[in-house]
Design a protein around this motif. Sequence first.
Motif, short mmCIF file in Angstrom:
data_model
loop_
_atom_site.label_atom_id
_atom_site.label_comp_id
_atom_site.label_asym_id
_atom_site.label_seq_id
_atom_site.Cartn_x
_atom_site.Cartn_y
_atom_site.Cartn_z
N LYS A 288 107.11 102.24 113.55
CA LYS A 288 107.24 100.82 113.24
C LYS A 288 107.51 100.00 114.50
O LYS A 288 108.25 100.44 115.38
N ALA A 289 106.92 98.84 114.56
CA ALA A 289 107.16 97.92 115.66
C ALA A 289 108.57 97.35 115.55
O ALA A 289 109.18 97.34 114.47
N GLU A 290 109.08 96.86 116.67
CA GLU A 290 110.43 96.31 116.70
C GLU A 290 110.56 95.15 115.70
O GLU A 290 109.70 94.27 115.63
N GLY A 291 111.61 95.18 114.92
CA GLY A 291 111.85 94.12 113.95
C GLY A 291 111.28 94.39 112.57
O GLY A 291 111.48 93.59 111.64
N GLU A 293 111.02 96.90 109.25
CA GLU A 293 111.67 97.99 108.55
C GLU A 293 110.71 98.75 107.66
O GLU A 293 111.01 99.85 107.20
#
Length: 342
Positions: A288-291, A293
């Motif tokens: 998953k990319a940052e930010g 969930e």
Amino acid sequence: MHEPTPQTLNITPTSATALAKAILTSYGVPVDRANLIATALTLVDLRGVDTHGINPGVIAPAPDLTFNTKTPTMALLDAKNTFGFVAGSLAIDKCIEMAHTYGNGTVFVRNSNHYGMGATYVLRAIEQGLACFAYTNASPAMPPWGGAEALLGTSPFAVGVPGGGEGDFVLNMSPCVAARGKMRRAARRGESIPEGYALDAQGRPMTDPVAALEGGSGLAIMMDVFAGVMSGSAFAGGVHDQYKEMGRPQEVGHWFLVFRPDVFLDGGVEEFRERMDTLLRTVRGVKKAEGFERIYVSGEMEAEVEKKRRREGIPFTKAEVDALHYLGLQSGVQIKMEEVSK
């Protein structure tokens, strides 16, 4: 300065459908078609997808509709200026019938009107274990790439593929950043639109939905080819705006393709669904990319919204509910939309 938040009422889907059905029948729409339209309109709200309104005074309420079948798997439906919801539903059901018999089915529709949410039709195919494409064209709203004149519609299209335990794939989108229905809702509620939804005449970002309504062209041209050119309906900017030209038929065109997705797999339906599960499971499992969930697959958010709103009700502003009740009273309808009990 913050805008005041409109009062929101959570309306039961059953009562919303009942009011819409009663209003439609008051305009001479046959009960079966009124039920179909009202159910489709409620589904749009349940899935959180905004759409355009309808103008019963202009649309033909009950024309006799028949298919012109050219080949065992290709047919044309002249909608005779009736509701796009009716034409689209009849067309997709004809496609489903042909697909079950021959493996695929294609229907073109001419002389129709706005047909609402494209997912309405692909979901009908998915329920039958079939894959589907649904295209439509629309009135001029944006210029072609490099142009300075509105010619192409923000024509929404949808693709649906049945899955297995991981769920179905439903892509319902427009070739522009945001559907014009979202801008109309913001204008109706006196709200701003997020920056990036639309540009002004000088190409600068704007947040005024009213100005935005005045204002991906490759996808739009593609849908004009399939839905307009091939069907014999209006195209190349010829579709009439249902709000600016309320006394004229829209002449919208649609195109539907439904087919069996498992034809070339030795394991048939079971193997196909397993492969779809593998695809969707893999997509959701990537880093998953940052930010973020959670990773969503197309159609998953709408399906969750639908489940929640069926349980908790459809949110309408009080002003919208009042307007719908007033429309009902003008039509001699006494039905009131009910709030979900808390």
